[in-house]
Design a protein around this motif. Structure first.
Motif, PDB file in Angstrom:
ATOM      1  N   PRO A  59      -5.682 -30.264  45.276  1.00  0.00           N
ATOM      2  CA  PRO A  59      -5.327 -31.574  45.823  1.00  0.00           C
ATOM      3  C   PRO A  59      -6.385 -32.063  46.822  1.00  0.00           C
ATOM      4  N   LYS A  60      -6.746 -33.337  46.671  1.00  0.00           N
ATOM      5  CA  LYS A  60      -7.792 -33.908  47.529  1.00  0.00           C
ATOM      6  C   LYS A  60      -7.482 -35.365  47.794  1.00  0.00           C
ATOM      7  N   CYS A  61      -8.022 -35.853  48.908  1.00  0.00           N
ATOM      8  CA  CYS A  61      -7.850 -37.267  49.217  1.00  0.00           C
ATOM      9  C   CYS A  61      -9.117 -37.818  49.850  1.00  0.00           C
ATOM     10  N   TYR A  62      -9.267 -39.107  49.697  1.00  0.00           N
ATOM     11  CA  TYR A  62     -10.356 -39.878  50.306  1.00  0.00           C
ATOM     12  C   TYR A  62      -9.704 -40.890  51.220  1.00  0.00           C
ATOM     13  N   ILE A  63     -10.226 -41.007  52.433  1.00  0.00           N
ATOM     14  CA  ILE A  63      -9.614 -41.884  53.433  1.00  0.00           C
ATOM     15  C   ILE A  63     -10.680 -42.790  54.032  1.00  0.00           C
ATOM     16  N   GLY A  78      -6.096 -44.922  51.286  1.00  0.00           N
ATOM     17  CA  GLY A  78      -6.214 -43.521  50.902  1.00  0.00           C
ATOM     18  C   GLY A  78      -6.027 -43.349  49.414  1.00  0.00           C
ATOM     19  N   VAL A  79      -6.794 -42.445  48.849  1.00  0.00           N
ATOM     20  CA  VAL A  79      -6.668 -42.098  47.439  1.00  0.00           C
ATOM     21  C   VAL A  79      -6.378 -40.607  47.390  1.00  0.00           C
ATOM     22  N   LEU A  80      -5.205 -40.239  46.891  1.00  0.00           N
ATOM     23  CA  LEU A  80      -4.795 -38.846  46.781  1.00  0.00           C
ATOM     24  C   LEU A  80      -4.821 -38.454  45.312  1.00  0.00           C
ATOM     25  N   HIS A 127      -7.844 -30.992  50.454  1.00  0.00           N
ATOM     26  CA  HIS A 127      -9.235 -31.317  50.774  1.00  0.00           C
ATOM     27  C   HIS A 127      -9.279 -32.781  51.174  1.00  0.00           C
ATOM     28  N   ILE A 128      -9.850 -33.067  52.341  1.00  0.00           N
ATOM     29  CA  ILE A 128      -9.982 -34.456  52.804  1.00  0.00           C
ATOM     30  C   ILE A 128     -11.456 -34.832  52.803  1.00  0.00           C
ATOM     31  N   PHE A 129     -11.774 -35.914  52.101  1.00  0.00           N
ATOM     32  CA  PHE A 129     -13.118 -36.483  52.076  1.00  0.00           C
ATOM     33  C   PHE A 129     -13.099 -37.704  52.993  1.00  0.00           C
ATOM     34  N   TYR A 130     -14.013 -37.747  53.922  1.00  0.00           N
ATOM     35  CA  TYR A 130     -13.991 -38.775  54.949  1.00  0.00           C
ATOM     36  C   TYR A 130     -15.418 -39.191  55.278  1.00  0.00           C
ATOM     37  N   ASP A 131     -15.561 -40.338  55.941  1.00  0.00           N
ATOM     38  CA  ASP A 131     -16.896 -40.729  56.408  1.00  0.00           C
ATOM     39  C   ASP A 131     -16.965 -40.838  57.935  1.00  0.00           C
TER      40      ASP A 131
END
Length: 193
Positions: A59-63, A78-80, A127-131
């Motif tokens: 499981p991962k997300c982009y925020i 957010g995209v999960l 997993h969180i992908f962030y900038d």
């Protein structure tokens, strides 16, 4: 830094290495789509409508967050992705005590929202992908929180660390990362931008 400019229209696909050349080609095309990339692999993926894999199957997300300077509202998108199923989240927050943190407030609230969502749905590892680096550094307490939103986020992190393991991945903002761009668009949409 070398860039690749991928250009596609109804019947053409091209990659060039200069913006001047790209502009001259775009002018002669009908309904062109184009983007710049830092790698040839990304440029080719864009031309062929392929989403490059980040290698994470758990499981991962982009925020991402956004801010409206006129209303002082902020938001997150957010995209999960769990078991190859995509869920989109977005929320707008009215002007409040966190508004002075602008889009950072949205990103932090988004991270908390998604982490809570995962806990409530039995997800034990995310997993969180962030900038924005604060999403990771405040959560892990590598940074001492000075702002109100940072302190609140650190309190939240301490309260959930025994319920979920969070692995952080930094992505460059506005770097043509497909899911990060989706999150950015959702954050803007939540504000009506």
């Amino acid at each position: 830094m070398k860039k690749y400019y991928a250009i596609k229209s109804n019947d053409e696909k091209l990659i060039v290495e200069s913006w001047d050349e790209a502009q001259s080609l775009i002018k002669g095309m009908e309904n062109p789509k184009y983007k710049s990339f830092l790698s040839l692999e990304e440029a080719n993926a864009f031309l062929d409508d392929i989403i490059l894999d980040d290698g994470v199957t758990e499981p991962k997300c982009y925020i991402d967050g956004s801010f409206n300077k006129d209303t002082e509202e902020y938001s997150f998108g957010g995209v999960l992705i769990v078991d190859n199923k995509i869920q989109e989240f977005m929320k707008c927050y009215k002007k409040d005590k966190y508004s002075k943190e602008r889009n950072v407030a949205g990103e932090i609230k988004g991270a908390g929202f998604i982490i809570n969502y995962c806990i409530n749905h039995g997800i034990k590892r995310l997993h969180i992908f962030y900038d924005y680096l604060g999403i990771e550094k405040w959560y892990t307490e590598e940074w001492k929180a000075e702002s109100l939103i940072g302190k609140k986020y650190q309190e939240f992190a301490i309260s959930v660390k025994d319920k979920i393991e969070v692995i952080f991945h930094k992505v460059k903002g506005h770097s043509n990362n497909h899911y990060n761009e989706m999150a950015d668009k959702l954050a803007k949409k939540a504000l009506g931008l």
